[in-house]
Design a protein around this motif. Structure first.
Motif, PDB file in Angstrom:
ATOM      1  N   ARG A 105      84.385  57.231  55.698  1.00 38.07           N
ATOM      2  CA  ARG A 105      85.093  56.760  54.513  1.00 38.07           C
ATOM      3  C   ARG A 105      84.510  57.447  53.292  1.00 38.07           C
ATOM      4  O   ARG A 105      83.301  57.665  53.204  1.00 38.07           O
ATOM      5  CB  ARG A 105      84.956  55.245  54.333  1.00 38.07           C
ATOM      6  N   PHE A 106      85.379  57.752  52.346  1.00 44.18           N
ATOM      7  CA  PHE A 106      84.972  58.331  51.070  1.00 44.18           C
ATOM      8  C   PHE A 106      85.301  57.307  49.992  1.00 44.18           C
ATOM      9  O   PHE A 106      86.470  57.076  49.694  1.00 44.18           O
ATOM     10  CB  PHE A 106      85.713  59.651  50.820  1.00 44.18           C
ATOM     11  N   PHE A 107      84.273  56.675  49.453  1.00 46.38           N
ATOM     12  CA  PHE A 107      84.456  55.607  48.475  1.00 46.38           C
ATOM     13  C   PHE A 107      83.776  55.961  47.160  1.00 46.38           C
ATOM     14  O   PHE A 107      82.726  56.618  47.140  1.00 46.38           O
ATOM     15  CB  PHE A 107      83.838  54.292  48.966  1.00 46.38           C
ATOM     16  N   THR A 108      84.349  55.451  46.077  1.00 50.39           N
ATOM     17  CA  THR A 108      83.663  55.480  44.797  1.00 50.39           C
ATOM     18  C   THR A 108      82.547  54.439  44.850  1.00 50.39           C
ATOM     19  O   THR A 108      82.499  53.601  45.765  1.00 50.39           O
ATOM     20  CB  THR A 108      84.615  55.141  43.635  1.00 50.39           C
ATOM     21  N   VAL A 109      81.687  54.458  43.860  1.00 55.02           N
ATOM     22  CA  VAL A 109      80.633  53.440  43.779  1.00 55.02           C
ATOM     23  C   VAL A 109      81.270  52.057  43.696  1.00 55.02           C
ATOM     24  O   VAL A 109      80.878  51.130  44.412  1.00 55.02           O
ATOM     25  CB  VAL A 109      79.703  53.708  42.572  1.00 55.02           C
ATOM     26  N   ARG A 110      82.282  51.904  42.853  1.00 56.99           N
ATOM     27  CA  ARG A 110      82.941  50.603  42.697  1.00 56.99           C
ATOM     28  C   ARG A 110      83.576  50.124  44.007  1.00 56.99           C
ATOM     29  O   ARG A 110      83.458  48.968  44.379  1.00 56.99           O
ATOM     30  CB  ARG A 110      84.002  50.702  41.601  1.00 56.99           C
ATOM     31  N   ILE A 140      75.951  54.011  57.865  1.00 54.87           N
ATOM     32  CA  ILE A 140      75.083  54.889  57.077  1.00 54.87           C
ATOM     33  C   ILE A 140      75.814  55.129  55.760  1.00 54.87           C
ATOM     34  O   ILE A 140      76.993  55.486  55.761  1.00 54.87           O
ATOM     35  CB  ILE A 140      74.828  56.234  57.774  1.00 54.87           C
ATOM     36  N   ILE A 141      75.110  54.911  54.648  1.00 57.14           N
ATOM     37  CA  ILE A 141      75.684  55.181  53.328  1.00 57.14           C
ATOM     38  C   ILE A 141      74.998  56.416  52.757  1.00 57.14           C
ATOM     39  O   ILE A 141      73.773  56.423  52.581  1.00 57.14           O
ATOM     40  CB  ILE A 141      75.525  53.984  52.370  1.00 57.14           C
ATOM     41  N   ILE A 142      75.797  57.453  52.501  1.00 60.78           N
ATOM     42  CA  ILE A 142      75.298  58.681  51.883  1.00 60.78           C
ATOM     43  C   ILE A 142      75.669  58.614  50.402  1.00 60.78           C
ATOM     44  O   ILE A 142      76.845  58.476  50.056  1.00 60.78           O
ATOM     45  CB  ILE A 142      75.934  59.937  52.507  1.00 60.78           C
ATOM     46  N   ILE A 143      74.674  58.693  49.531  1.00 60.83           N
ATOM     47  CA  ILE A 143      74.853  58.503  48.096  1.00 60.83           C
ATOM     48  C   ILE A 143      74.551  59.820  47.386  1.00 60.83           C
ATOM     49  O   ILE A 143      73.549  60.470  47.686  1.00 60.83           O
ATOM     50  CB  ILE A 143      73.907  57.394  47.594  1.00 60.83           C
ATOM     51  N   ASP A 162      74.053  56.602  41.130  1.00 54.90           N
ATOM     52  CA  ASP A 162      74.969  55.891  42.024  1.00 54.90           C
ATOM     53  C   ASP A 162      74.218  54.880  42.890  1.00 54.90           C
ATOM     54  O   ASP A 162      74.686  53.764  43.102  1.00 54.90           O
ATOM     55  CB  ASP A 162      75.740  56.870  42.909  1.00 54.90           C
ATOM     56  N   ALA A 163      73.040  55.259  43.394  1.00 52.06           N
ATOM     57  CA  ALA A 163      72.231  54.329  44.192  1.00 52.06           C
ATOM     58  C   ALA A 163      71.842  53.117  43.353  1.00 52.06           C
ATOM     59  O   ALA A 163      71.921  51.970  43.806  1.00 52.06           O
ATOM     60  CB  ALA A 163      70.987  55.032  44.729  1.00 52.06           C
ATOM     61  N   TYR A 164      71.435  53.382  42.122  1.00 52.38           N
ATOM     62  CA  TYR A 164      71.069  52.299  41.204  1.00 52.38           C
ATOM     63  C   TYR A 164      72.255  51.352  40.985  1.00 52.38           C
ATOM     64  O   TYR A 164      72.108  50.130  41.071  1.00 52.38           O
ATOM     65  CB  TYR A 164      70.608  52.921  39.876  1.00 52.38           C
ATOM     66  N   LEU A 204      79.857  54.260  61.588  1.00 54.00           N
ATOM     67  CA  LEU A 204      80.596  54.408  60.340  1.00 54.00           C
ATOM     68  C   LEU A 204      79.701  55.073  59.299  1.00 54.00           C
ATOM     69  O   LEU A 204      78.558  54.649  59.091  1.00 54.00           O
ATOM     70  CB  LEU A 204      81.068  53.048  59.803  1.00 54.00           C
ATOM     71  N   VAL A 205      80.228  56.112  58.667  1.00 54.21           N
ATOM     72  CA  VAL A 205      79.522  56.780  57.572  1.00 54.21           C
ATOM     73  C   VAL A 205      80.359  56.590  56.317  1.00 54.21           C
ATOM     74  O   VAL A 205      81.552  56.886  56.304  1.00 54.21           O
ATOM     75  CB  VAL A 205      79.321  58.284  57.854  1.00 54.21           C
ATOM     76  N   ILE A 206      79.713  56.068  55.279  1.00 53.99           N
ATOM     77  CA  ILE A 206      80.358  55.937  53.973  1.00 53.99           C
ATOM     78  C   ILE A 206      79.729  56.968  53.050  1.00 53.99           C
ATOM     79  O   ILE A 206      78.515  56.965  52.834  1.00 53.99           O
ATOM     80  CB  ILE A 206      80.174  54.525  53.374  1.00 53.99           C
ATOM     81  N   VAL A 207      80.551  57.873  52.543  1.00 54.54           N
ATOM     82  CA  VAL A 207      80.116  58.814  51.519  1.00 54.54           C
ATOM     83  C   VAL A 207      80.458  58.156  50.194  1.00 54.54           C
ATOM     84  O   VAL A 207      81.627  57.973  49.862  1.00 54.54           O
ATOM     85  CB  VAL A 207      80.811  60.184  51.667  1.00 54.54           C
ATOM     86  N   CYS A 208      79.432  57.763  49.469  1.00 50.22           N
ATOM     87  CA  CYS A 208      79.618  57.031  48.214  1.00 50.22           C
ATOM     88  C   CYS A 208      79.372  57.988  47.048  1.00 50.22           C
ATOM     89  O   CYS A 208      78.229  58.279  46.703  1.00 50.22           O
ATOM     90  CB  CYS A 208      78.647  55.860  48.160  1.00 50.22           C
ATOM     91  N   ASN A 209      80.476  58.471  46.478  1.00 53.02           N
ATOM     92  CA  ASN A 209      80.387  59.402  45.366  1.00 53.02           C
ATOM     93  C   ASN A 209      81.745  59.449  44.688  1.00 53.02           C
ATOM     94  O   ASN A 209      82.755  59.703  45.351  1.00 53.02           O
ATOM     95  CB  ASN A 209      79.969  60.789  45.870  1.00 53.02           C
ATOM     96  N   ASP A 210      81.781  59.196  43.393  1.00 54.85           N
ATOM     97  CA  ASP A 210      83.052  59.133  42.667  1.00 54.85           C
ATOM     98  C   ASP A 210      83.843  60.429  42.784  1.00 54.85           C
ATOM     99  O   ASP A 210      85.061  60.402  42.993  1.00 54.85           O
ATOM    100  CB  ASP A 210      82.813  58.776  41.200  1.00 54.85           C
TER     101      ASP A 210
END
Length: 167
Positions: free
Chosen positions: A61-66, A82-85, A90-92, A32-38
């Motif tokens: 998955r494409f998720f916002t930070v929230r 794997i979380i791609i930030i 956003d990492a903070y 699973l790869v999560i792309v974390c970017n608003d």
């Protein structure tokens, strides 16, 4: 019983998911790869471009930070994530929001006004450096800059030395 979240890697990379992704997803045996970017979470064109980088048998998955903060706790222990930030802020927000990241690989943070060049791939502003230092000090997050998929990397940076000047 507490859910064991299986985050195998997290990476800050302004490019988000790109051509090298297939190699490091396989190398880390992620499913699973999560792309974390608003912005990417709502941009279908950008999502479609990133989808071609990942094999169809890997969840994406494409998720916002929230959303990431709220939903990561629902992950199955069998998911190797794997979380791609997209950026340091956003990492903070993820770390301070309770996402259990213990190590963050820093890939590409582009040069711009007010950023100091650490190597050919990583440029940090004073504010970004302070956020990394706070994650290091308060949440014991470790940082690295090794190449996830290839030998294309600069020498490892002395992250402890870099961050200690901001603590």
């Amino acid at each position: 019983m507490e859910n064991k979240i299986n985050i195998v890697a997290s990476r800050i990379d302004q490019r988000l998911l790109h051509g090298q992704a297939t190699m490091f997803v396989k190398k880390l045996n992620a499913n699973l790869v999560i792309v974390c970017n608003d912005a990417a979470a709502t941009d279908k064109i950008q999502q479609n471009l990133m989808k071609v980088c990942i094999s169809s048998d890997i969840g994406l998955r494409f998720f916002t930070v929230r959303q990431t903060i709220d939903l990561i706790w629902k992950a199955s222990p069998e998911q190797k994530i794997i979380i791609i930030i997209g950026n340091v802020k956003d990492a903070y927000d993820l770390v301070m929001g309770g996402v259990p990241l213990t190590q963050i690989n820093i890939g590409n943070i582009h040069s711009s006004s007010g950023r100091k060049k650490l190597n050919r791939f990583i440029n940090l502003s004073e504010e970004e450096s302070k956020m990394l230092a706070q994650m290091y000090k308060e949440k014991n997050v470790k940082f690295s800059n090794y190449g996830l998929s290839t030998d294309v990397t600069d020498s490892p940076l002395d992250w402890e030395g870099i961050l200690n000047k901001w603590i």
